[in-house]
Design a protein around this motif. Structure first.
Motif, PDB file in Angstrom:
ATOM      1  N   ARG A 102       0.801  -1.088  -0.139  1.00  0.00           N
ATOM      2  CA  ARG A 102       0.037   0.141   0.326  1.00  0.00           C
ATOM      3  C   ARG A 102       0.827   1.301   0.036  1.00  0.00           C
ATOM      4  O   ARG A 102       0.644   2.204  -0.652  1.00  0.00           O
ATOM      5  N   LEU A 103       1.909   1.465   0.657  1.00  0.00           N
ATOM      6  CA  LEU A 103       2.752   2.403   0.943  1.00  0.00           C
ATOM      7  C   LEU A 103       3.636   2.494  -0.433  1.00  0.00           C
ATOM      8  O   LEU A 103       3.879   3.763  -0.822  1.00  0.00           O
ATOM      9  N   LEU A 104       4.102   1.313  -0.862  1.00  0.00           N
ATOM     10  CA  LEU A 104       4.875   1.613  -2.315  1.00  0.00           C
ATOM     11  C   LEU A 104       3.894   2.168  -3.345  1.00  0.00           C
ATOM     12  O   LEU A 104       4.497   2.806  -4.170  1.00  0.00           O
ATOM     13  N   GLU A 105       2.879   1.858  -3.289  1.00  0.00           N
ATOM     14  CA  GLU A 105       2.149   2.319  -4.494  1.00  0.00           C
ATOM     15  C   GLU A 105       1.805   3.867  -4.456  1.00  0.00           C
ATOM     16  O   GLU A 105       1.717   4.305  -5.563  1.00  0.00           O
ATOM     17  N   LYS A 106       2.092   4.442  -3.072  1.00  0.00           N
ATOM     18  CA  LYS A 106       1.789   5.780  -3.032  1.00  0.00           C
ATOM     19  C   LYS A 106       3.131   6.483  -3.373  1.00  0.00           C
ATOM     20  O   LYS A 106       3.231   7.856  -3.591  1.00  0.00           O
ATOM     21  N   ARG A 107       4.322   5.773  -3.592  1.00  0.00           N
ATOM     22  CA  ARG A 107       5.468   6.435  -3.905  1.00  0.00           C
ATOM     23  C   ARG A 107       5.861   7.514  -3.164  1.00  0.00           C
ATOM     24  O   ARG A 107       6.908   8.371  -3.738  1.00  0.00           O
ATOM     25  N   GLY A 135       5.963 -12.137  -4.736  1.00  0.00           N
ATOM     26  CA  GLY A 135       6.864 -12.798  -5.842  1.00  0.00           C
ATOM     27  C   GLY A 135       7.703 -12.091  -6.675  1.00  0.00           C
ATOM     28  O   GLY A 135       8.331 -12.338  -7.978  1.00  0.00           O
ATOM     29  N   MET A 136       8.272 -10.888  -6.322  1.00  0.00           N
ATOM     30  CA  MET A 136       9.077  -9.836  -6.961  1.00  0.00           C
ATOM     31  C   MET A 136       9.792  -8.774  -5.817  1.00  0.00           C
ATOM     32  O   MET A 136       9.293  -9.107  -4.815  1.00  0.00           O
ATOM     33  N   LYS A 144       6.283  -2.105 -11.805  1.00  0.00           N
ATOM     34  CA  LYS A 144       5.364  -2.890 -12.410  1.00  0.00           C
ATOM     35  C   LYS A 144       3.775  -2.047 -12.050  1.00  0.00           C
ATOM     36  O   LYS A 144       2.829  -1.887 -12.896  1.00  0.00           O
ATOM     37  N   GLN A 145       3.734  -1.791 -10.812  1.00  0.00           N
ATOM     38  CA  GLN A 145       2.502  -0.818 -10.457  1.00  0.00           C
ATOM     39  C   GLN A 145       2.410   0.402 -11.495  1.00  0.00           C
ATOM     40  O   GLN A 145       1.387   0.665 -11.683  1.00  0.00           O
ATOM     41  N   ALA A 146       3.529   1.064 -11.404  1.00  0.00           N
ATOM     42  CA  ALA A 146       3.575   2.309 -12.229  1.00  0.00           C
ATOM     43  C   ALA A 146       3.171   2.250 -13.641  1.00  0.00           C
ATOM     44  O   ALA A 146       2.398   2.854 -14.174  1.00  0.00           O
ATOM     45  N   ARG A 147       3.723   0.892 -14.170  1.00  0.00           N
ATOM     46  CA  ARG A 147       3.456   0.684 -15.540  1.00  0.00           C
ATOM     47  C   ARG A 147       2.200  -0.078 -15.992  1.00  0.00           C
ATOM     48  O   ARG A 147       1.612   0.253 -16.859  1.00  0.00           O
ATOM     49  N   GLU A 148       1.627  -0.875 -14.885  1.00  0.00           N
ATOM     50  CA  GLU A 148       0.439  -1.494 -15.339  1.00  0.00           C
ATOM     51  C   GLU A 148      -0.702  -1.309 -14.309  1.00  0.00           C
ATOM     52  O   GLU A 148      -1.678  -1.866 -14.352  1.00  0.00           O
TER      53      GLU A 148
END
Length: 161
Positions: A102-107, A135-136, A144-148
């Motif tokens: 959740r925190l990584l998604e906020k960047r 898995g990564m 990957k979250q930023a891209r997809e």
């Protein structure tokens, strides 16, 4: 995007955390062997899970939880292995990784800040746990979250080893 006033922002963050908690609880309840669980056991498991959710960023050892909740540590260990089909430590690590996603998604924080912010004592331990449950690596997850627009793992249908 307009910033929410502090009070509304805090309410939103609290609701968001509760939402993630309920998603994680749902995933855990899928594993719960209901036919073998008494109402007292279910209440105890719920009490422990709630405590862990409230304290995941702090030191969270089995002994500490047992002491805080006045429950025998061996009984907690037994409940986790018998009812949730995972160890207490595995649950804590999965909870921390879920919050880290959740925190990584906020960047808004570095990966190291996220690791320590969710309660891991080292970046190495965080990376190992993250790879196990997602898995990564955390960096690959962010990319990957930023891209997809990768969805938070609590929403994905995967089984942890």
């Amino acid at each position: 995007m307009t910033e929410l006033p502090d009070r509304e922002g805090n309410v939103f963050r609290e609701m968001e955390q509760k939402g993630y908690f309920f998603l994680l609880m749902g995933r855990l309840l899928e594993k719960l062997k209901l036919e073998a669980a008494s109402p007292g056991e279910l209440a105890t498991v719920n009490l422990i899970l709630n405590y862990c959710m409230s304290h995941y960023s702090e030191r969270l050892l089995l002994e500490d939880v047992a002491s805080a909740l006045h429950i025998n540590k061996y009984y907690i260990s037994h409940l986790f292995s018998q009812k949730l089909d995972m160890g207490f430590g595995d649950y804590v690590r999965s909870l921390r990784v879920s919050q880290a996603c959740r925190l990584l998604e906020k960047r808004s924080m570095s990966i190291t800040e996220v690791a320590y912010g969710v309660g891991f004592s080292s970046s190495r331990t965080f990376n190992r746990a993250f790879i196990k449950y997602v898995g990564m690596t955390p960096r690959d997850y962010q990319k990957k979250q930023a891209r997809e627009g990768l969805m938070h793992p609590a929403f994905q249908d995967y089984d942890t080893p």
